[in-house]
Scaffold this motif. Structure first.
Motif, short mmCIF file in Angstrom:
data_model
loop_
_atom_site.label_atom_id
_atom_site.label_comp_id
_atom_site.label_asym_id
_atom_site.label_seq_id
_atom_site.Cartn_x
_atom_site.Cartn_y
_atom_site.Cartn_z
N THR A 92 0.86 -1.20 0.00
CA THR A 92 0.00 0.00 0.00
C THR A 92 0.89 1.24 0.00
O THR A 92 2.04 1.18 0.44
CB THR A 92 -0.90 0.06 1.24
OG1 THR A 92 -0.07 0.16 2.41
CG2 THR A 92 -1.79 -1.16 1.35
N TYR A 126 -1.79 3.83 -4.47
CA TYR A 126 -1.90 4.99 -3.58
C TYR A 126 -3.35 5.25 -3.15
O TYR A 126 -4.27 5.07 -3.95
CB TYR A 126 -1.37 6.22 -4.29
CG TYR A 126 -1.76 7.55 -3.67
CD1 TYR A 126 -1.20 7.95 -2.45
CD2 TYR A 126 -2.69 8.38 -4.28
CE1 TYR A 126 -1.57 9.17 -1.88
CE2 TYR A 126 -3.05 9.59 -3.70
CZ TYR A 126 -2.49 9.98 -2.51
OH TYR A 126 -2.85 11.17 -1.94
N MET A 127 -3.49 5.64 -1.90
CA MET A 127 -4.79 6.09 -1.43
C MET A 127 -4.59 7.35 -0.59
O MET A 127 -3.73 7.38 0.29
CB MET A 127 -5.46 4.99 -0.59
CG MET A 127 -6.78 5.39 0.02
SD MET A 127 -8.02 5.91 -1.20
CE MET A 127 -8.33 4.39 -2.08
N THR A 133 -6.75 6.65 6.20
CA THR A 133 -6.63 5.44 5.38
C THR A 133 -6.15 4.26 6.23
O THR A 133 -6.65 3.14 6.09
CB THR A 133 -5.65 5.69 4.21
OG1 THR A 133 -6.15 6.78 3.44
CG2 THR A 133 -5.51 4.48 3.33
N THR A 144 -11.16 0.05 1.81
CA THR A 144 -10.32 1.25 1.71
C THR A 144 -9.63 1.33 0.36
O THR A 144 -9.46 2.40 -0.21
CB THR A 144 -9.26 1.23 2.84
OG1 THR A 144 -9.93 0.99 4.08
CG2 THR A 144 -8.53 2.55 2.93
N PHE A 145 -9.21 0.17 -0.14
CA PHE A 145 -8.58 0.10 -1.48
C PHE A 145 -9.48 -0.73 -2.38
O PHE A 145 -9.26 -1.94 -2.54
CB PHE A 145 -7.19 -0.55 -1.39
CG PHE A 145 -6.12 0.31 -0.79
CD1 PHE A 145 -5.27 1.05 -1.59
CD2 PHE A 145 -5.96 0.38 0.59
CE1 PHE A 145 -4.28 1.85 -1.03
CE2 PHE A 145 -4.98 1.18 1.15
CZ PHE A 145 -4.14 1.91 0.34
N ASN B 65 -4.48 10.60 -9.26
CA ASN B 65 -4.61 9.67 -8.12
C ASN B 65 -5.74 10.03 -7.17
O ASN B 65 -6.19 9.18 -6.42
CB ASN B 65 -3.30 9.60 -7.34
CG ASN B 65 -2.25 8.82 -8.07
OD1 ASN B 65 -2.39 7.63 -8.28
ND2 ASN B 65 -1.20 9.50 -8.50
N THR B 66 -6.13 11.29 -7.16
CA THR B 66 -7.14 11.69 -6.18
C THR B 66 -8.40 12.25 -6.85
O THR B 66 -9.47 11.65 -6.77
CB THR B 66 -6.55 12.74 -5.20
OG1 THR B 66 -5.35 12.22 -4.64
CG2 THR B 66 -7.52 13.04 -4.08
N LYS B 70 -11.35 9.58 -7.33
CA LYS B 70 -12.15 9.68 -6.10
C LYS B 70 -13.36 10.61 -6.25
O LYS B 70 -14.30 10.52 -5.49
CB LYS B 70 -11.27 10.20 -4.94
CG LYS B 70 -9.99 9.44 -4.72
CD LYS B 70 -10.27 8.07 -4.13
CE LYS B 70 -8.99 7.34 -3.81
NZ LYS B 70 -8.33 6.73 -4.94
#
Lengths: 282, 227
Positions: A92, A126-127, A133, A144-145, B65-66, B70
């Protein structure tokens, strides 16, 4: 002051040249200086080594290219150890720049050990969210992922069938260059979910985390290039960190010399000035 | 393959993109290091390039990525078959509020977004910090001398306890640092000096490591004089 000589008048570029030479020569002609293994590195290695084959571990890669010289060798050494022991790895990232760096570390090792994506390892990518997270992974990693680094839904990845939350992970290795990183993992994962956490950090950050080792919140710690070189030594695969340690040692010796030299000149010049001052008064 | 050929075309199997990337990286590294001699146009060029590319790089990384996965894809999944995550509209609105600080009449709305962020992170971190950095550390300090490990280990552990108490007394300003209090405060200073020294030593090691990393890149990937 010793007449005609002033330490402050020395061109600082001489020091730069000496540092440059002290780094370059050991890299070109390695001396193979011994690398002792410190207890925090040994304890981390022992904890990973004691895990039975097939155990699921997690690698948190939280750094960016500017800290690669110190942290990439740690990631490689840990992955090598995990693959050598047939551990399965869930990766992660809490830093957006990390996933490509982890991929760069993974690619040659996956080929070398013949590992299969989704079965032996998975890169969740990536989160955003940092500590939130980590907190989320304590409840549900798949929640979460929802997708991996390549956009595949985690429900389609066989390895993730066995990983519901952090309690399904035997050990987490967090390689971090700052925030979010080791401190957030300790605060959120260790304190709340009793996760067994090891860490690799930059040398600048390492002193902040040694108290966590003493208190048992971290099972081990790799501090900077030295920590990476020690782990490489234990894994039996000396690589970039080990190669850099000769240069590191020589430069440290040179800096110690500079400090001593500067202090000696300072005190000698101070005494000379006092003597000269006494003569002029008399 | 001769060294000269390898220098210009890279190791066997190296793609043209990698060769070009290595050359650009090496020349920019030299431009930055040229500042050690003195300030010059090459350094200024590399510095400006770094700032510009850095800003664009992070913008692209954060978008891909965001923001995109998202927010945009979550709200407008199209034909992917994914459900519409309508509740993501709320963080989207808060994100717009943040940008309203550039408009004086509506800038007060950005405080709502900030209040949400501050409140949420305070709530998440408070308990974690209290447990990890306060309770656990005090507990470990109190119990470590009793964990055994021989006389030397006991002395070292005890010295850690003495250090914690002495440093805390040094930062206790409600009583003048005289007599026993003064002695304890001076011991505290000694411990602080050792901590600063260790921290400085680690910082030097970190900076030298970065130099080693760059030198390895120049000598191995660019000049091919080391393995």
């Amino acid at each position: 002051m010793a007449r005609g000589f002033n330490i402050r008048s020395i061109d600082r570029r001489i020091i730069f040249v000496l540092i440059f030479v002290a780094v370059a020569i050991p890299l070109i002609k390695p001396m193979g200086l011994p690398i002792g293994v410190s207890p925090p590195v040994q304890s981390l290695y022992d904890a990973v080594d004691a895990l039975p084959p097939g155990t699921i571990v997690m690698l948190g890669g939280d750094y960016s290219p500017d800290s690669m010289p110190e942290l990439q060798p740690m990631t490689i050494a840990f992955l090598r150890h995990a693959f050598k022991k047939d551990l399965r790895v869930v990766i992660t990232c809490l830093w957006p720049a990390s996933p490509p760096l982890i991929e760069a570390a993974l690619t040659p090792l996956v080929e070398e050990f013949g590992k299969e994506y989704g079965v032996d390892y998975v890169n969740l990518g990536y989160m955003t969210g940092g500590p939130v997270t980590i907190l989320g992974m304590g409840n549900s990693i798949t929640g979460t992922f929802p997708r991996d680094y390549y956009g595949t839904p985690v429900g389609e990845i066989p390895l993730m069938d066995e990983v519901s939350n952090l309690s399904d992970v035997a050990l987490v290795m967090e390689v971090s260059a700052g925030t979010p990183g080791t401190r957030e993992w300790v605060q959120q994962a260790v304190s709340r979910f009793d996760v067994r956490l090891g860490s690799g950090t930059t040398a600048v950050g390492a002193p902040n985390f040694y108290p966590y080792v003493s208190s048992g919140q971290l099972i081990g710690l790799l501090g900077g290039l030295k920590g990476a070189a020690e782990y490489e030594t234990l894994v039996g695969a000396p690589a970039d960190a080990t190669k850099g340690m000769d240069a590191q040692s020589i430069v440290h010796a040179l800096i110690v010399f500079f400090i001593l030299f500067g202090n000696v000149v300072y005190f000698v010049s101070k005494r000379s000035a006092a003597v000269a001052d006494g003569r002029s008064r008399s | 393959m001769s060294w000269l050929q390898e220098f210009f075309t890279g190791a066997p199997g190296t793609t043209t993109a990698v060769v070009w990337g290595t050359w650009v990286g090496a020349l920019l590294t030299l431009c930055i290091y040229s500042f050690l001699y003195k300030d010059n146009p090459f350094y200024k060029f590399a510095e400006s390039l770094f700032v510009g590319i850095g800003a664009a790089y992070w913008l692209a990384i954060l978008y891909h990525n965001t923001l995109k996965p998202k927010l945009f894809v979550a709200l407008f999944p199209g034909d992917s078959g994914e459900p519409v995550l309508w509740y993501r509209v709320f963080p989207g609105i808060l994100a717009i509020f943040m940008l309203l600080r550039f408009f004086p009449k509506l800038s007060w709305l950005s405080r709502w977004a900030l209040a949400f962020i501050v409140g949420m992170y305070a709530a998440v971190n408070l308990t974690g910090f209290a447990q990890a950095d306060f309770v656990e550390q005090i507990y470990a300090t109190m119990t470590t001398p009793l964990t055994g490990g021989g006389v030397l280990s006991f002395i070292l552990n005890l010295s850690a306890v003495v250090g914690v108490v002495a440093v805390l007394l040094y930062f206790f300003f409600s009583k003048e640092h005289k007599g026993a209090m003064g002695v304890a405060a001076k011991i505290g200073i000694l411990y602080l000096m050792v901590a600063f020294g260790a921290s400085f030593g680690y910082t030097v090691m970190g900076r030298v490591s970065l130099l080693i990393g760059r030198m390895t890149f120049l000598l191995r990937d660019w000049l091919h004089v080391i393995d």
